[in-house]
Enzyme design. Sequence first.
Site, PDB file in Angstrom:
ATOM      1  N   TYR A 163       0.846  -1.199   0.000  1.00 45.58           N
ATOM      2  CA  TYR A 163       0.000   0.000   0.000  1.00 45.58           C
ATOM      3  C   TYR A 163       0.877   1.243   0.000  1.00 45.58           C
ATOM      4  CZ  TYR A 163      -3.762  -3.226   0.805  1.00 45.58           C
ATOM      5  OH  TYR A 163      -4.643  -4.256   0.635  1.00 45.58           O
ATOM      6  N   SER A 164       0.569   2.170  -0.903  1.00 44.48           N
ATOM      7  CA  SER A 164       1.287   3.444  -0.924  1.00 44.48           C
ATOM      8  C   SER A 164       0.942   4.192   0.361  1.00 44.48           C
ATOM      9  CB  SER A 164       0.827   4.304  -2.100  1.00 44.48           C
ATOM     10  OG  SER A 164       1.031   3.632  -3.304  1.00 44.48           O
ATOM     11  N   CYS A 365       0.150   7.970 -10.379  1.00 41.90           N
ATOM     12  CA  CYS A 365      -0.127   6.781  -9.573  1.00 41.90           C
ATOM     13  C   CYS A 365      -1.579   6.351  -9.733  1.00 41.90           C
ATOM     14  CB  CYS A 365       0.167   7.073  -8.100  1.00 41.90           C
ATOM     15  SG  CYS A 365       0.078   5.607  -7.066  1.00 41.90           S
ATOM     16  N   GLU A 405       3.962   4.997 -10.897  1.00 45.19           N
ATOM     17  CA  GLU A 405       3.651   3.766 -10.160  1.00 45.19           C
ATOM     18  C   GLU A 405       2.210   3.407 -10.492  1.00 45.19           C
ATOM     19  OE1 GLU A 405       6.044   2.674  -6.436  1.00 45.19           O
ATOM     20  OE2 GLU A 405       4.084   3.295  -5.676  1.00 45.19           O
ATOM     21  N   TYR A 407      -0.506   0.064 -12.038  1.00 45.23           N
ATOM     22  CA  TYR A 407      -0.596  -1.368 -12.319  1.00 45.23           C
ATOM     23  C   TYR A 407      -2.040  -1.737 -12.566  1.00 45.23           C
ATOM     24  CZ  TYR A 407      -2.049  -1.396  -7.510  1.00 45.23           C
ATOM     25  OH  TYR A 407      -2.698  -1.114  -6.345  1.00 45.23           O
TER      26      TYR A 407
HETATM   27  C1  FAD Z   1       3.049  -0.496  -5.090  1.00 43.77           C
HETATM   28  C2  FAD Z   1       1.583  -0.744  -4.784  1.00 43.77           C
HETATM   29  C3  FAD Z   1       0.881   0.195  -4.073  1.00 43.77           C
HETATM   30  C4  FAD Z   1      -0.458  -0.006  -3.804  1.00 43.77           C
HETATM   31  N1  FAD Z   1      -1.136   0.941  -3.117  1.00 43.77           N
HETATM   32  C5  FAD Z   1      -2.441   0.792  -2.864  1.00 43.77           C
HETATM   33  C6  FAD Z   1      -3.153   1.802  -2.156  1.00 43.77           C
HETATM   34  O1  FAD Z   1      -2.603   2.843  -1.779  1.00 43.77           O
HETATM   35  N2  FAD Z   1      -4.462   1.581  -1.895  1.00 43.77           N
HETATM   36  C7  FAD Z   1      -5.108   0.455  -2.316  1.00 43.77           C
HETATM   37  O2  FAD Z   1      -6.303   0.307  -2.036  1.00 43.77           O
HETATM   38  N3  FAD Z   1      -4.444  -0.512  -3.001  1.00 43.77           N
HETATM   39  C8  FAD Z   1      -3.136  -0.367  -3.263  1.00 43.77           C
HETATM   40  N4  FAD Z   1      -2.457  -1.348  -3.917  1.00 43.77           N
HETATM   41  C9  FAD Z   1      -3.189  -2.610  -4.227  1.00 43.77           C
HETATM   42  C10 FAD Z   1      -3.074  -3.585  -3.021  1.00 43.77           C
HETATM   43  O3  FAD Z   1      -1.755  -4.049  -2.908  1.00 43.77           O
HETATM   44  C11 FAD Z   1      -3.976  -4.810  -3.163  1.00 43.77           C
HETATM   45  O4  FAD Z   1      -3.698  -5.420  -4.389  1.00 43.77           O
HETATM   46  C12 FAD Z   1      -5.451  -4.486  -3.087  1.00 43.77           C
HETATM   47  O5  FAD Z   1      -5.778  -3.937  -1.818  1.00 43.77           O
HETATM   48  C13 FAD Z   1      -6.294  -5.760  -3.269  1.00 43.77           C
HETATM   49  O6  FAD Z   1      -5.874  -6.701  -2.325  1.00 43.77           O
HETATM   50  P1  FAD Z   1      -6.880  -7.699  -1.623  1.00 43.77           P
HETATM   51  O7  FAD Z   1      -6.091  -8.641  -0.808  1.00 43.77           O
HETATM   52  O8  FAD Z   1      -7.986  -6.977  -0.974  1.00 43.77           O
HETATM   53  O9  FAD Z   1      -7.504  -8.436  -2.889  1.00 43.77           O
HETATM   54  P2  FAD Z   1      -7.153  -9.919  -3.349  1.00 43.77           P
HETATM   55  O10 FAD Z   1      -7.760 -10.899  -2.432  1.00 43.77           O
HETATM   56  O11 FAD Z   1      -5.694  -9.991  -3.605  1.00 43.77           O
HETATM   57  O12 FAD Z   1      -7.942  -9.956  -4.726  1.00 43.77           O
HETATM   58  C14 FAD Z   1      -7.469  -9.239  -5.834  1.00 43.77           C
HETATM   59  C15 FAD Z   1      -8.121  -9.801  -7.091  1.00 43.77           C
HETATM   60  O13 FAD Z   1      -7.762 -11.155  -7.259  1.00 43.77           O
HETATM   61  C16 FAD Z   1      -8.847 -11.810  -7.869  1.00 43.77           C
HETATM   62  N5  FAD Z   1      -8.789 -13.267  -7.521  1.00 43.77           N
HETATM   63  C17 FAD Z   1      -9.381 -13.913  -6.504  1.00 43.77           C
HETATM   64  N6  FAD Z   1      -9.073 -15.227  -6.534  1.00 43.77           N
HETATM   65  C18 FAD Z   1      -8.259 -15.408  -7.572  1.00 43.77           C
HETATM   66  C19 FAD Z   1      -7.590 -16.527  -8.111  1.00 43.77           C
HETATM   67  N7  FAD Z   1      -7.719 -17.726  -7.590  1.00 43.77           N
HETATM   68  N8  FAD Z   1      -6.814 -16.332  -9.208  1.00 43.77           N
HETATM   69  C20 FAD Z   1      -6.664 -15.113  -9.744  1.00 43.77           C
HETATM   70  N9  FAD Z   1      -7.267 -14.016  -9.270  1.00 43.77           N
HETATM   71  C21 FAD Z   1      -8.055 -14.162  -8.199  1.00 43.77           C
HETATM   72  C22 FAD Z   1     -10.080 -11.154  -7.323  1.00 43.77           C
HETATM   73  O14 FAD Z   1     -11.131 -11.271  -8.268  1.00 43.77           O
HETATM   74  C23 FAD Z   1      -9.645  -9.744  -7.092  1.00 43.77           C
HETATM   75  O15 FAD Z   1     -10.037  -8.877  -8.151  1.00 43.77           O
HETATM   76  C24 FAD Z   1      -1.122  -1.178  -4.230  1.00 43.77           C
HETATM   77  C25 FAD Z   1      -0.394  -2.143  -4.940  1.00 43.77           C
HETATM   78  C26 FAD Z   1       0.936  -1.925  -5.218  1.00 43.77           C
HETATM   79  C27 FAD Z   1       1.684  -2.968  -6.017  1.00 43.77           C
HETATM   80  N1  NAP Z   2       1.389   2.629  -6.028  1.00 42.54           N
HETATM   81  C1  NAP Z   2       0.559   2.062  -6.856  1.00 42.54           C
HETATM   82  O1  NAP Z   2       0.932   1.431  -7.831  1.00 42.54           O
HETATM   83  C2  NAP Z   2      -0.893   2.216  -6.582  1.00 42.54           C
HETATM   84  C3  NAP Z   2      -1.317   2.877  -5.435  1.00 42.54           C
HETATM   85  C4  NAP Z   2      -2.676   2.996  -5.212  1.00 42.54           C
HETATM   86  C5  NAP Z   2      -3.583   2.457  -6.111  1.00 42.54           C
HETATM   87  N2  NAP Z   2      -3.137   1.806  -7.197  1.00 42.54           N
HETATM   88  C6  NAP Z   2      -4.083   1.216  -8.178  1.00 42.54           C
HETATM   89  O2  NAP Z   2      -4.760   2.279  -8.751  1.00 42.54           O
HETATM   90  C7  NAP Z   2      -6.035   1.866  -9.182  1.00 42.54           C
HETATM   91  C8  NAP Z   2      -7.071   2.810  -8.614  1.00 42.54           C
HETATM   92  O3  NAP Z   2      -8.208   2.121  -8.419  1.00 42.54           O
HETATM   93  P1  NAP Z   2      -9.435   2.651  -7.605  1.00 42.54           P
HETATM   94  O4  NAP Z   2     -10.400   1.511  -7.563  1.00 42.54           O
HETATM   95  O5  NAP Z   2      -9.019   3.294  -6.347  1.00 42.54           O
HETATM   96  O6  NAP Z   2      -9.958   3.776  -8.572  1.00 42.54           O
HETATM   97  P2  NAP Z   2     -11.423   4.257  -8.878  1.00 42.54           P
HETATM   98  O7  NAP Z   2     -12.019   4.842  -7.660  1.00 42.54           O
HETATM   99  O8  NAP Z   2     -12.174   3.206  -9.610  1.00 42.54           O
HETATM  100  O9  NAP Z   2     -11.076   5.442  -9.876  1.00 42.54           O
HETATM  101  C9  NAP Z   2     -10.376   5.220 -11.060  1.00 42.54           C
HETATM  102  C10 NAP Z   2     -10.801   6.269 -12.067  1.00 42.54           C
HETATM  103  O10 NAP Z   2      -9.997   6.168 -13.236  1.00 42.54           O
HETATM  104  C11 NAP Z   2     -10.866   6.042 -14.356  1.00 42.54           C
HETATM  105  N3  NAP Z   2     -10.220   5.298 -15.439  1.00 42.54           N
HETATM  106  C12 NAP Z   2     -10.522   4.050 -15.931  1.00 42.54           C
HETATM  107  N4  NAP Z   2      -9.749   3.758 -16.976  1.00 42.54           N
HETATM  108  C13 NAP Z   2      -8.950   4.822 -17.179  1.00 42.54           C
HETATM  109  C14 NAP Z   2      -7.954   5.133 -18.125  1.00 42.54           C
HETATM  110  N5  NAP Z   2      -7.611   4.287 -19.091  1.00 42.54           N
HETATM  111  N6  NAP Z   2      -7.325   6.324 -18.025  1.00 42.54           N
HETATM  112  C15 NAP Z   2      -7.637   7.196 -17.062  1.00 42.54           C
HETATM  113  N7  NAP Z   2      -8.595   6.977 -16.146  1.00 42.54           N
HETATM  114  C16 NAP Z   2      -9.243   5.807 -16.204  1.00 42.54           C
HETATM  115  C17 NAP Z   2     -12.091   5.361 -13.828  1.00 42.54           C
HETATM  116  O11 NAP Z   2     -13.186   5.609 -14.681  1.00 42.54           O
HETATM  117  P3  NAP Z   2     -14.369   4.556 -14.989  1.00 42.54           P
HETATM  118  O12 NAP Z   2     -14.290   3.487 -13.933  1.00 42.54           O
HETATM  119  O13 NAP Z   2     -15.615   5.359 -14.931  1.00 42.54           O
HETATM  120  O14 NAP Z   2     -14.105   4.021 -16.370  1.00 42.54           O
HETATM  121  C18 NAP Z   2     -12.238   6.093 -12.499  1.00 42.54           C
HETATM  122  O15 NAP Z   2     -12.828   7.338 -12.664  1.00 42.54           O
HETATM  123  C19 NAP Z   2      -6.187   0.427  -8.725  1.00 42.54           C
HETATM  124  O16 NAP Z   2      -5.829  -0.417  -9.799  1.00 42.54           O
HETATM  125  C20 NAP Z   2      -5.181   0.355  -7.595  1.00 42.54           C
HETATM  126  O17 NAP Z   2      -4.802  -0.963  -7.320  1.00 42.54           O
HETATM  127  C21 NAP Z   2      -1.792   1.706  -7.470  1.00 42.54           C
END
Ligand code: FAD
Ligand code: NAP
Length: 407
Positions: A163-164, A365, A405, A407
Site C-alpha cells: 500500500y502506498s 499513480c 507507479e 498497475y
Molecule cells: C506499489 C503498490 C501500491 C499499492 N497501493 C495501494 C493503495 O494505496 N491503496 C489500495 O487500495 N491498493 C493499493 N495497492 C493494491 C493492493 O496491494 C492490493 O492489491 C489491493 O488492496 C487488493 O488486495 P486484496 O487482498 O484486498 O484483494 P485480493 O484478495 O488480492 O484480490 C485481488 C483480485 O484477485 C482476484 N482473484 C481472486 N481469486 C483469484 C484466483 N484464484 N486467481 C486469480 N485471481 C483471483 C479477485 O477477483 C480480485 O479482483 C497497491 C499495490 C501496489 C503494487
Molecule cells: N502505487 C501504486 O501502484 C498504486 C497505489 C494505489 C492504487 N493503485 C491502483 O490504482 C487503481 C485505482 O483504483 P481505484 O479503484 O481506487 O480507482 P477508482 O475509484 O475506480 O477510480 C479510477 C478512475 O480512473 C478512471 N479510469 C478508468 N480507466 C482509465 C484510463 N484508461 N485512463 C484514465 N482513467 C481511467 C475510472 O473511470 P471509470 O471506472 O468510470 O471508467 C475512475 O474514474 C487500482 O488499480 C489500484 O490498485 C496503485
Amino acid sequence: MAQAAAVGALLGASTAFLAPSAAPAPAPALRGAPHSSRDSTGPGLAGAAGVGAAALGLGLLAARPAATACRAAAVKKKGVKVVHGKEIPWNLFSPKAPYQGKVVENDVHKQTLTEPTGDANWETTHVTFDHGGKVPYIEGQSIGVIAPGPDKKGEQPAKIRLYSIASSAVGDDQTSKTVSLCVKRVVEVDGKFANRQKGEDKPDKAGTAYPENQVYRGVCSNHICDMTPGDEVLITGPTGAEMLLPEDPEANIIMLATGTGIAPMRSYLRLLFHDKAGASSDGGRKFKGKAWLFMGVPYSKSLLYDDEHQTYKKAFPDQFRYDYAVSREQKNAAGQKMYIQTKMAEYAEELWEMMQDEKTHVYMCGLKGMESGMAECFGPIAEKNGLVWAEFAKAMKKADRYHVEVY
Ligand SMILES: Cc1cc2nc3c(=O)[nH]c(=O)nc-3n(C[C@H](O)[C@H](O)[C@H](O)COP(=O)(O)OP(=O)(O)OC[C@H]3O[C@@H](n4cnc5c(N)ncnc54)[C@H](O)[C@@H]3O)c2cc1C
Ligand SMILES: NC(=O)c1ccc[n+]([C@@H]2O[C@H](COP(=O)([O-])OP(=O)(O)OC[C@H]3O[C@@H](n4cnc5c(N)ncnc54)[C@H](OP(=O)(O)O)[C@@H]3O)[C@@H](O)[C@H]2O)c1
C-alpha cells in the site's frame, strides 16, 4: 542534485528544506524525513532490522559524498537503501519478521472517505497505524500489510499486499510514530471468483452485504477496512524509491492520480502545505515551487481528500492548483467521458510548457491506463513541437523527472 542540498534532509524533517549552514548558497532540501527517529529508536527495531541505533537516528537519510554512498551500497547495510547518494529507510521489517503495530483513530477524517454509490466496491478508507517510531519512511514510499487470511489458495497468514503511504513522514499526528493508508475495499459480486457462497456474505464495517449473491471479498483490503482502533496490524517495509520527491524546494510538482493513486500525492501535499516540518521561519512554506494535482474518480462521492485539497487551494492559491475528472458524471465539450487525461487536455499547452522546465516533476499513480492517457493528451502537442511524446517522456524519466507507479 547538489550534495549541499541533500544535507537539509540530514537534519531531519523538522529542518527539511533548510539550507545547511556549512555550505555556500545551497538549494535547501525539499524531501522530508522521519524526524523523531532519534528518540524513537528502540531495541526492538535494532534487533529486528539488524541496524544499529546510530543508523536509525537522523543519519538514516544522511546525504553522503558519492564515494561514501557507493561504499554504503557495496556494504549493503540492512534497513537502508542508497538512492541518489542518500540513505532512505528500506525493508526494516520483512514478511517473516513484520512489525506489529496498532490501529489508531484518525484525527482528521472519519475512517470512510467515500459515500455509497450503488457500486459494490464503493468504499475507500483512510486508516492510521501506530508504529511507535519503529517504521520510519519518507514521502512516496509504500508499506506491506499481512492479513490473517485465508488467502486465495488458503494460505494463512495471507501473502503481503503493498500500500502506498498516504501520510507524510511525520504522520498525520506529526509525531513520526504513525503511518496512514488510503485503501479501497475490494468487493466483487457474482464475478469470476468467490470466497463467500450465496447466503454467506455478512455486513462489513460500512454495512455493505450481498447475502443473495456469490461474493469475492479482497483478502487484505477487507481486513484493513474492517479494522477498529486498538486492533493489531502486521506491517512490512518500508519500500519504494520511484515516487520520492526531489530535493529542490523550487521544483514544480505535477500530480496525476486515479482513485487510491492519490495516496502518495496526499503524503507530498501534507509535507508541502500542512506539516510544521514544511513551514519556513518567515511564516510561509519551505516549498517555493508550484504543485498541480489532477485527480480522477468515478463519482463525486468518491473524491478522496477533497476537503484537504480545497483547504490548500484556498490557503495557497499561487502555489497549489487542483483539478478533477469525475468519469461517470462529467463529459468534455466533445461529449467524451471525463478521464484525467481529458481534463489535462484542457491545459495541455500550459502543462507542456511546465514540463519543458527542468525543475518540473511529474508523478503518476493509479490505473495502468493513465500512461497511455498521457500519450493521448500530449502526443499532439509534442508533435507540434517536432517531438515524439514517448521519447520526451523517456528523457524525462532518465532525468528522474517522470515518476510512475501504476498497475
Ligand atoms: C506499489 C503498490 C501500491 C499499492 N497501493 C495501494 C493503495 O494505496 N491503496 C489500495 O487500495 N491498493 C493499493 N495497492 C493494491 C493492493 O496491494 C492490493 O492489491 C489491493 O488492496 C487488493 O488486495 P486484496 O487482498 O484486498 O484483494 P485480493 O484478495 O488480492 O484480490 C485481488 C483480485 O484477485 C482476484 N482473484 C481472486 N481469486 C483469484 C484466483 N484464484 N486467481 C486469480 N485471481 C483471483 C479477485 O477477483 C480480485 O479482483 C497497491 C499495490 C501496489 C503494487
Ligand atoms: N502505487 C501504486 O501502484 C498504486 C497505489 C494505489 C492504487 N493503485 C491502483 O490504482 C487503481 C485505482 O483504483 P481505484 O479503484 O481506487 O480507482 P477508482 O475509484 O475506480 O477510480 C479510477 C478512475 O480512473 C478512471 N479510469 C478508468 N480507466 C482509465 C484510463 N484508461 N485512463 C484514465 N482513467 C481511467 C475510472 O473511470 P471509470 O471506472 O468510470 O471508467 C475512475 O474514474 C487500482 O488499480 C489500484 O490498485 C496503485
